[in-house]
Scaffold this motif. Structure first.
Motif, PDB file in Angstrom:
ATOM      1  N   THR A   9      10.091  17.181  -5.086  1.00 44.36           N
ATOM      2  CA  THR A   9       9.208  16.739  -4.115  1.00 44.36           C
ATOM      3  C   THR A   9       9.701  15.474  -3.504  1.00 44.36           C
ATOM      4  O   THR A   9      10.384  14.637  -3.938  1.00 44.36           O
ATOM      5  CB  THR A   9       7.869  16.454  -5.143  1.00 44.36           C
ATOM      6  N   ASN A  16      -1.321  16.748   7.018  1.00 42.50           N
ATOM      7  CA  ASN A  16      -0.058  17.264   5.987  1.00 42.50           C
ATOM      8  C   ASN A  16       0.353  15.962   5.402  1.00 42.50           C
ATOM      9  O   ASN A  16       1.348  15.423   5.993  1.00 42.50           O
ATOM     10  CB  ASN A  16       0.989  18.064   6.671  1.00 42.50           C
ATOM     11  N   GLN A  17      -0.222  15.623   4.398  1.00 43.94           N
ATOM     12  CA  GLN A  17       0.180  14.333   3.866  1.00 43.94           C
ATOM     13  C   GLN A  17       1.667  14.211   3.279  1.00 43.94           C
ATOM     14  O   GLN A  17       2.408  13.364   3.169  1.00 43.94           O
ATOM     15  CB  GLN A  17      -0.751  13.813   2.557  1.00 43.94           C
ATOM     16  N   GLU A  18       2.012  15.541   2.668  1.00 37.03           N
ATOM     17  CA  GLU A  18       3.478  15.481   2.247  1.00 37.03           C
ATOM     18  C   GLU A  18       4.601  15.167   3.295  1.00 37.03           C
ATOM     19  O   GLU A  18       5.566  14.532   3.112  1.00 37.03           O
ATOM     20  CB  GLU A  18       3.826  16.809   1.596  1.00 37.03           C
ATOM     21  N   ALA A  52       0.807  -1.107  -0.081  1.00 33.86           N
ATOM     22  CA  ALA A  52      -0.090  -0.021   0.061  1.00 33.86           C
ATOM     23  C   ALA A  52       0.869   1.204  -0.020  1.00 33.86           C
ATOM     24  O   ALA A  52       2.010   1.148   0.611  1.00 33.86           O
ATOM     25  CB  ALA A  52      -1.242   0.029   1.167  1.00 33.86           C
ATOM     26  N   LYS A  53       0.536   2.304  -0.447  1.00 31.20           N
ATOM     27  CA  LYS A  53       1.244   3.653  -0.456  1.00 31.20           C
ATOM     28  C   LYS A  53       1.734   3.904   0.896  1.00 31.20           C
ATOM     29  O   LYS A  53       2.817   4.538   1.144  1.00 31.20           O
ATOM     30  CB  LYS A  53       0.361   4.834  -1.150  1.00 31.20           C
ATOM     31  N   GLY A  54       0.930   3.999   1.843  1.00 28.30           N
ATOM     32  CA  GLY A  54       1.251   4.157   3.311  1.00 28.30           C
ATOM     33  C   GLY A  54       2.386   3.431   3.936  1.00 28.30           C
ATOM     34  O   GLY A  54       2.722   3.647   4.915  1.00 28.30           O
ATOM     35  N   LYS A  98      13.350  22.151  -3.750  1.00 33.05           N
ATOM     36  CA  LYS A  98      12.821  22.198  -5.008  1.00 33.05           C
ATOM     37  C   LYS A  98      12.274  20.882  -5.443  1.00 33.05           C
ATOM     38  O   LYS A  98      11.592  20.869  -6.330  1.00 33.05           O
ATOM     39  CB  LYS A  98      13.882  22.548  -6.006  1.00 33.05           C
ATOM     40  N   ASP A 123       7.939  12.713  -3.677  1.00 29.96           N
ATOM     41  CA  ASP A 123       7.839  11.553  -4.519  1.00 29.96           C
ATOM     42  C   ASP A 123       8.939  11.230  -5.483  1.00 29.96           C
ATOM     43  O   ASP A 123       9.460  10.186  -5.789  1.00 29.96           O
ATOM     44  CB  ASP A 123       6.694  11.640  -5.395  1.00 29.96           C
ATOM     45  N   HIS A 141       4.314   7.940 -14.324  1.00 26.33           N
ATOM     46  CA  HIS A 141       3.228   8.295 -13.705  1.00 26.33           C
ATOM     47  C   HIS A 141       2.950   7.273 -12.519  1.00 26.33           C
ATOM     48  O   HIS A 141       2.468   7.374 -11.387  1.00 26.33           O
ATOM     49  CB  HIS A 141       1.959   8.585 -14.053  1.00 26.33           C
ATOM     50  N   GLN A 142       3.568   5.866 -12.621  1.00 26.04           N
ATOM     51  CA  GLN A 142       2.961   4.651 -12.178  1.00 26.04           C
ATOM     52  C   GLN A 142       3.372   4.849 -10.476  1.00 26.04           C
ATOM     53  O   GLN A 142       4.276   5.409 -10.109  1.00 26.04           O
ATOM     54  CB  GLN A 142       3.926   3.515 -12.662  1.00 26.04           C
ATOM     55  N   SER A 143       2.494   4.619  -9.848  1.00 25.86           N
ATOM     56  CA  SER A 143       2.566   4.843  -8.360  1.00 25.86           C
ATOM     57  C   SER A 143       2.677   3.506  -7.440  1.00 25.86           C
ATOM     58  O   SER A 143       3.136   3.628  -6.412  1.00 25.86           O
ATOM     59  CB  SER A 143       1.202   5.671  -7.742  1.00 25.86           C
ATOM     60  N   LYS A 144       2.288   2.354  -8.057  1.00 22.44           N
ATOM     61  CA  LYS A 144       2.022   1.137  -7.539  1.00 22.44           C
ATOM     62  C   LYS A 144       1.864   0.093  -8.381  1.00 22.44           C
ATOM     63  O   LYS A 144       1.552   0.398  -9.663  1.00 22.44           O
ATOM     64  CB  LYS A 144       1.229   0.977  -6.071  1.00 22.44           C
ATOM     65  N   LEU A 145       2.177  -0.942  -7.983  1.00 24.67           N
ATOM     66  CA  LEU A 145       2.101  -2.209  -8.902  1.00 24.67           C
ATOM     67  C   LEU A 145       0.926  -3.065  -8.275  1.00 24.67           C
ATOM     68  O   LEU A 145       0.976  -3.238  -7.063  1.00 24.67           O
ATOM     69  CB  LEU A 145       3.316  -2.987  -8.987  1.00 24.67           C
ATOM     70  N   LEU A 203       5.485  21.219   1.871  1.00 26.97           N
ATOM     71  CA  LEU A 203       4.722  22.492   2.271  1.00 26.97           C
ATOM     72  C   LEU A 203       3.759  22.509   3.450  1.00 26.97           C
ATOM     73  O   LEU A 203       4.116  21.432   3.738  1.00 26.97           O
ATOM     74  CB  LEU A 203       4.070  23.163   1.000  1.00 26.97           C
TER      75      LEU A 203
END
Lengths: 640, 255
Positions: free
Chosen positions: A500, A553-555, A239-241, A498, A502, A276-280, A546
């Motif tokens: 991110t 604040n997810q970032e 999972a992303k988290g 500068k 990701d 752009h792929q974020s997960k498999l 930010l």
């Protein structure tokens, strides 16, 4: 430091029974005087929190998701192994033990693995009693299937969503204890440090992800059930988290981290479609029962699935069938994955990225008819079509390996205690049972074994020797930990760089995948180490986070996780450098047989590599726990 | 593809929100909907703007964490979760409106993130079978007809995302609650607590401020897991039967 695994003396089959008798007990009336913190609410965490609540302990449970039901155990598809022998096909506790230790390429402890096989039968009983709707036969009894090449049918399943049903079962048990007031649940709450008082784990520091408030929680023991670290590769089936922060913070406070380089790569995932792929997404490896894996004999860059149909048989290379005539497309996960990478590295990969191989069902459809294939794999074909936009009934699927599970984790003894007294690690977060490679349908088994049937006994043994006295969160140890967390948060927010989070994460993942994935070499690993060290410096000087500290604040959440994944990445590389053998899920290029297959070195590396943190930017110290095999004979795997 | 997005931005639960328009001109049809938002967020951060908060986790359609009300539909135009929706389902040049779930019982936390803890509280009120760990009968001691087991399984596949609530004009949670009630009402293991369970879960549902069910069927039509409204009918039967027949067992009669 001498690592004591605390494996009980005596014959293998009696170790756990004897140990359960020998552990100290906490009087039922006294259990309510102890507080226990459980971090993570997947199979291990939810089952542990529920079981300990039922026993009478005061439990505080934490998850970063908005509900405990969302932990990533929920995504497990295939099934759960148990040595029930309901099928009368020769299964037994000993056979499950044997298959697991062999499947792990002899890099796990006999005692732990035997216990896992032993309690596996109780897990199924427990889940059924909770109302988990396992698949059944028409006579009303439970159905089983053979899974991951096992020669017996010992896998219990609930369609393709076994993990979901098991987790919802554990979640319901957890809910009952929350309703009873024995478990206090903290959602959207992330552990950012462990607090050690007088050498013992006595609490944690968390961040409330909605308000940003940094909070202290004290207890008599802390259980980390925080899953694996596959997201160090950025692209994985996690999972992303999913993250390593809880385990990594514990590591930096003194808990040894074992076999970090042991990761599992799953061969049948949907390939990457672009940057752009974020997960498999994984597709069940049962697909390999009927699909044939191939690439063109001569490179055809950008070959699409629709055009593959017109390639004549004589120009196709069914490389698994060619190299492994007896196992063919059903070779184990690591062999299938490695060979797919090899043909892609040769430039013969297919699809837009060249990082894919075909999995072709046309012969099976010809043989059995489309209806039969639809009945068997309909949901997987639908999922494939939905994600890729291609119709797998008309042309072959494209697949590529992806990181799926991490066998390494916090070092624990037989009681699941880390090298910090009072700090435990359960489930995928520990290293203990799968050696260098995990068998299919064994992850769910281990998570629930640890939570339902191991920790309720072993935790009592520790607490029984402890005073009831609570430690105050006003103590300097808590204040100091809060200050450290606050300063980390504030530093990240003040960099205002500068790039991110990701971007950093993706770069880390590419490096790990390239040099510390399926195939490793000394030169590559040294390159990776330098790259990761550079990335760490750049991260702490140029990351853009930010927003503020006192809000959702997810970032910031991601930045805190990625910072730890970067450090873990370096340790994984160190561990892989040290392990100059091909073993389990990974291939060390310097350690191969003359025909290019994996060569394990039992006389040099039959040990657990446990790493000790020695200070920021200092090399970690390696401790070895020798693995002793009294019951099984070590053999080399062969699938020719 | 070029896509125009009208996205709901709201600082926190106490602030007033509003739509803000963003233009994405390098969208690939192979991107998932959430990946399209990732790309937008990364662009925003590089421009010094705060990213858009949205819930997500497994990105394979099973954890139930992702939400988003897309062009008037929970999880968008297909009957799937937002994470499994791809940009090829939209047209080049299209304007897409993205809102959070709208329901009194699901207050907005920030931007597109809502608080669904009401669902957890409903489950806690009775969504379990009261067995402790250990001491349970052998799994095969309770045969369950395959048809019943399959029906229970269908109900049990609910992922708790809340799309049913978001789809309903009354913001009713009947589909969600009935899925769990059905699962346990069908299975023999759930029978002992059957009446008490449905009474408690319905009471908690009402207390959380979810609306009543008027049988529009919107929930079933939008449910990414295809949970059937048959479950609502079953829950209604369970509920009425419990209300008319359950009684406090008198104790002490033997003394």
């Amino acid at each position: 430091m001498k690592l004591d695994s605390k494996i009980p003396e005596g014959p293998l089959a009696e170790k756990w029974t004897k140990h359960k008798f020998n552990v100290k007990l906490v009087n039922p009336a006294n259990k309510r005087k102890y507080d226990v913190i459980v971090v993570g609410t997947g199979l291990a965490g939810a089952s542990a929190a529920a079981s300990l609540g039922e026993l009478g302990y005061n439990v505080k449970a934490f998850c970063f998701q908005d509900s405990p039901r969302r932990a990533h155990s929920i995504a497990a598809q295939g099934g759960i192994n148990a040595a029930k022998n309901y099928q009368n096909d020769g299964d037994s506790v000993y056979r499950l033990f044997y298959d697991t230790i062999k499947g792990g390429d002899y890099r796990a402890r006999e005692g732990n693995v035997y216990r896992l096989a032993e309690v596996s039968v109780n897990i199924i009983d427990q889940c059924v009693a909770q109302g988990v709707p396992f698949a059944r036969e028409y006579g009303g009894l439970l159905a089983n299937r053979s899974f991951g090449g096992a020669q017996v049918s010992r896998t219990f399943y609930a369609r393709g969503q076994t993990g979901q049903q098991l987790l919802l079962g554990a979640y319901s048990a957890l809910n009952r204890q929350i309703a009873n007031g024995k478990v206090k649940m903290y959602t959207r709450s992330e552990m950012l440090d462990v607090v050690i008082v007088d050498g013992k784990a006595r609490g944690i520091i968390t961040r409330d992800l909605v308000t940003g408030k940094i909070e202290s929680h004290s207890a008599h023991a802390v259980l980390l059930c925080t899953g694996g670290y596959g997201n160090v590769f950025y692209l994985s089936t996690n999972a992303k988290g999913s993250n390593v922060t809880a385990a990594w913070r514990a590591h930096k406070k003194g808990a040894l981290f074992a076999n970090p380089c042991f990761t599992q790569i799953h061969p049948t995932c949907i390939p990457v479609s672009g940057d752009h792929q974020s997960k498999l997404t994984l597709m069940s490896e049962s697909l390999r029962n009927d699909g044939r894996v191939w690439v063109p004999k001569v490179a055809k860059p950008g070959l699409k699935a629709v055009d593959a149909v017109s390639i004549p048989e004589s120009e196709r290379d069914y490389f698994l069938e060619r190299k492994y005539p007896s196992f063919g497309n059903l070779v184990p996960r690591d062999v299938a994955s490695r060979n797919a990478k090899t043909v892609c590295d040769e430039g013969r990969g297919v699809g837009a990225t060249g990082l894919a191989v075909f999995l072709d069902f046309s012969d099976a459809i010809k043989r059995d008819g489309e209806a039969a294939i639809r009945a068997k794999y309909g949901n997987l074909f639908d999922m494939y079509a939905q994600i890729t936009g291609d119709n797998p009934y008309k042309g072959p699927m494209m697949i590529y390996p992806a990181v799926h599970y991490t066998m390494g984790g916090l070092w624990v003894d037989y009681n699941l205690m880390t090298t910090i007294p009072g700090l435990y690690a359960l489930g995928e977060a520990n290293f203990s049972d799968h050696g260098a490679n995990r068998l299919g349908a064994s992850a769910l088994m281990q998570g629930l074994a640890d939570g339902y049937f191991v920790i309720p006994y072993t935790l009592g043994d520790y607490l029984a020797g402890m005073s009831y006295e609570k430690v105050s969160t006003d103590r300097p140890e808590f204040k100091e930990a809060i200050d450290t967390v606050n300063s980390r948060v504030n530093t990240l927010l003040s960099i205002k760089g500068k790039k991110t989070v990701d971007q950093f994460h993706r770069e880390l993942g590419l490096t790990m995948w390239e040099y510390c994935g399926m195939s490793r070499s000394e030169g590559g690993l040294k390159t990776a180490k330098a790259k990761i060290q550079g990335l760490k410096k750049e991260f702490w000087s140029d990351v853009a986070v930010l927003g503020g500290a006192a809000e959702l604040n997810q970032e910031l959440e991601k930045a805190l996780r990625v910072a730890d994944l970067i450090e873990l990445g370096e340790l994984m590389v160190d561990d892989a450098l040290n392990r100059d053998e091909s073993c389990g899920g990974h291939f060390r290029e310097e350690s191969a047989t003359p025909d290019g297959e994996a060569k394990r070195k039992d006389d040099e590396y039959a040990y657990v590599a446990a790493w000790e943190f020695k200070g920021e930017d200092q090399p970690e110290q390696l401790h070895k726990e020798e693995l002793i095999f009294e019951n099984v004979k070590l053999t080399q795997r062969s699938y020719k | 593809m070029k896509i125009t997005l009208k996205i709901w931005r709201q600082k926190d639960s106490n602030s007033k929100g509003a739509f803000k328009t963003y233009v994405c001109d390098h969208v690939s049809p192979d991107m998932s909907f959430l990946e399209m938002l990732d790309v937008l967020n990364n662009d925003l951060i590089r421009k010094g703007e705060e990213s858009i908060a949205f819930d997500h986790d497994c990105r394979e359609g099973i954890c139930g964490m992702c939400s988003l009300y897309i062009n008037g539909h929970p999880h968008g135009p297909l009957q799937t979760t937002t994470c499994q929706l791809h940009m090829r389902s939209f047209k080049d040049g299209e304007t897409i409106t993205i809102e959070p779930w709208r329901a009194k019982a699901f207050p907005v936390v920030k931007d597109l993130v809502v608080d669904r803890s009401a669902f957890d509280r409903i489950q806690r009120s009775g969504g379990f079978i009261s067995v402790n760990t250990g001491g349970v009968p052998d799994a095969n001691e309770i045969p369950i007809p395959k048809k019943i087991a399959d029906e229970a399984f269908d109900a049990a596949t609910c992922i708790g995302c809340g799309a049913c609530v978001a789809a309903c004009k009354n913001a009713s949670a009947m589909l969600f609650v009935s899925a769990k009630v059905s699962q346990f009402a069908l299975l023999p293991q759930g029978k002992p607590e059957r009446k008490e369970r449905v009474e408690k879960m319905v009471a908690q549902m009402d207390e959380e401020g979810f609306g009543a069910c008027t049988n529009t069927g919107a929930c079933e039509a939008e449910c990414p897991k295809g949970i059937s409204i048959t479950n609502i009918a079953r829950m209604n039967r369970e509920y009425f039967s419990a209300m008319t027949t359950s009684y406090e067992v008198a104790v002490g009669g033997g003394e």
